[in-house]
Design a protein around this motif. Structure first.
Motif, mmCIF file in Angstrom:
data_model
loop_
_atom_site.group_PDB
_atom_site.id
_atom_site.type_symbol
_atom_site.label_atom_id
_atom_site.label_comp_id
_atom_site.label_asym_id
_atom_site.label_seq_id
_atom_site.Cartn_x
_atom_site.Cartn_y
_atom_site.Cartn_z
ATOM 1 N N PHE A 186 -8.783 2.219 6.778
ATOM 2 C CA PHE A 186 -9.359 0.857 6.792
ATOM 3 C C PHE A 186 -8.417 -0.020 5.698
ATOM 4 O O PHE A 186 -8.234 -1.157 6.338
ATOM 5 N N GLN A 187 -8.089 0.587 4.743
ATOM 6 C CA GLN A 187 -7.322 -0.440 3.777
ATOM 7 C C GLN A 187 -5.855 -0.133 4.306
ATOM 8 O O GLN A 187 -5.291 -1.265 3.679
ATOM 9 N N LYS A 188 -5.548 0.627 4.891
ATOM 10 C CA LYS A 188 -4.211 0.430 5.652
ATOM 11 C C LYS A 188 -4.144 -0.306 6.816
ATOM 12 O O LYS A 188 -3.088 -0.458 7.400
ATOM 13 N N GLY A 189 -5.207 -1.046 7.046
ATOM 14 C CA GLY A 189 -5.192 -1.858 8.343
ATOM 15 C C GLY A 189 -5.529 -0.997 9.434
ATOM 16 O O GLY A 189 -5.276 -1.455 10.848
ATOM 17 N N ILE A 190 -5.883 0.168 9.428
ATOM 18 C CA ILE A 190 -6.290 1.136 10.786
ATOM 19 C C ILE A 190 -7.612 1.249 10.609
ATOM 20 O O ILE A 190 -8.455 1.984 9.780
ATOM 21 N N ASN A 191 -8.461 0.840 11.793
ATOM 22 C CA ASN A 191 -10.039 1.054 12.178
ATOM 23 C C ASN A 191 -9.871 2.285 13.021
ATOM 24 O O ASN A 191 -9.736 2.253 13.984
ATOM 25 N N PHE A 192 -10.269 3.330 12.192
ATOM 26 C CA PHE A 192 -10.276 4.748 13.086
ATOM 27 C C PHE A 192 -11.024 4.786 14.389
ATOM 28 O O PHE A 192 -10.723 5.224 15.371
ATOM 29 N N ASN A 193 -12.252 3.963 14.505
ATOM 30 C CA ASN A 193 -13.018 3.888 15.353
ATOM 31 C C ASN A 193 -12.343 3.140 16.698
ATOM 32 O O ASN A 193 -12.907 3.158 17.882
#
Length: 254
Positions: A186-193
């Protein structure tokens, strides 16, 4: 020595260790790519961690396996692996393990190699499961494994793309919890969901019925004919819903 005598003498060495899956036992074939990390990352440079082109090659390989002479109820693929659920009454080659293993591995290798334009080899092993719940558990296991692999892969490659070495990237997440991995992404700009479901849960292939226009050969009247075709499902359900979905594809032993 006459040929018939020689044939009888030598054939026993070829068949002495033949094992056949017993009737009433569910058969799942697990087919895995051999050295696919080197093949897909070094030789052909597929997009990491997931590439739709590679996914489509695996899907086409599964579809081929489901139509190459065995009655397959369900095919599942994630990463470089394939799982096939054979019909409970499948009796091709008298259910001999060595025939199932060799033919399915060979068919998968041949199809994938044609699609890739290079040699891609697979191995195969047969899982013998005595009751329906274990079949459901098996596919739930592979589905959950896909989810775990997806989370790890996205974490790992986020650092690799920043210039870290394979060893440094892997070491970063060795003891990190699932929650912290999600937060890291998330901190890398990726929402895994929000990532595509096929990356997180794999792809299912199964038979579906459909109707098509046809003519009655006797009366010449226009009618609807029922046919079967393979459906590729990129949005498989999760957890208990997936178990219920698989259960609907697995026949009960009567």
């Amino acid at each position: 020595m006459k040929f018939n005598e020689l044939d009888k003498k030598m054939r026993v060495y070829e068949t002495a260790h033949d094992h056949s899956v017993l009737p009433g036992i569910y058969i799942i074939a697990r087919i895995d790519g051999r050295c696919f990390t080197t093949l897909t990352k070094d030789k052909h440079s597929f997009e990491a961690p997931y590439d739709p082109k590679f996914r489509d090659m695996m899907v086409e390989t599964v579809k081929h396996l489901m139509q190459c002479g065995f009655k397959v109820l369900y095919g599942y693929t994630q990463s470089d692996e394939i799982s096939l659920l054979l019909d409970l009454n499948e009796n091709t080659f008298e259910r001999k393990e060595r025939k199932l293993n060799s033919i399915l591995a060979g068919e998968a290798s041949a199809k994938f190699s044609l699609l890739l334009g290079d040699i891609g080899a697979f191995d195969c092993r047969i899982c013998q499961l005595p009751h329906r719940q274990l079949v459901i558990d098996y596919f739930r296991w592979r589905n959950e494994d896909a989810h775990r692999n997806a989370l790890n892969a996205h974490c790992y490659w986020s650092l690799r793309k920043e210039g870290l070495s394979p060893e440094e990237s892997a070491a970063t997440f060795t003891k990190m919890s699932v929650v912290h991995k999600n937060e890291f992404l998330f901190q890398k700009g990726i929402n895994f969901n929000d990532l595509p479901n096929w990356q997180k849960r794999g792809v299912g292939i199964y038979w579906e019925s459909y109707e098509k226009d046809a003519l009655n050969p006797i009366t010449g009247e226009a009618v609807k004919a029922s046919r079967n075709r393979l459906k590729v499902d990129l949005k498989l359900p999760m957890k208990n819903q997936y178990s219920h979905f698989v259960g609907g594809l697995v026949p009960e032993i009567i």
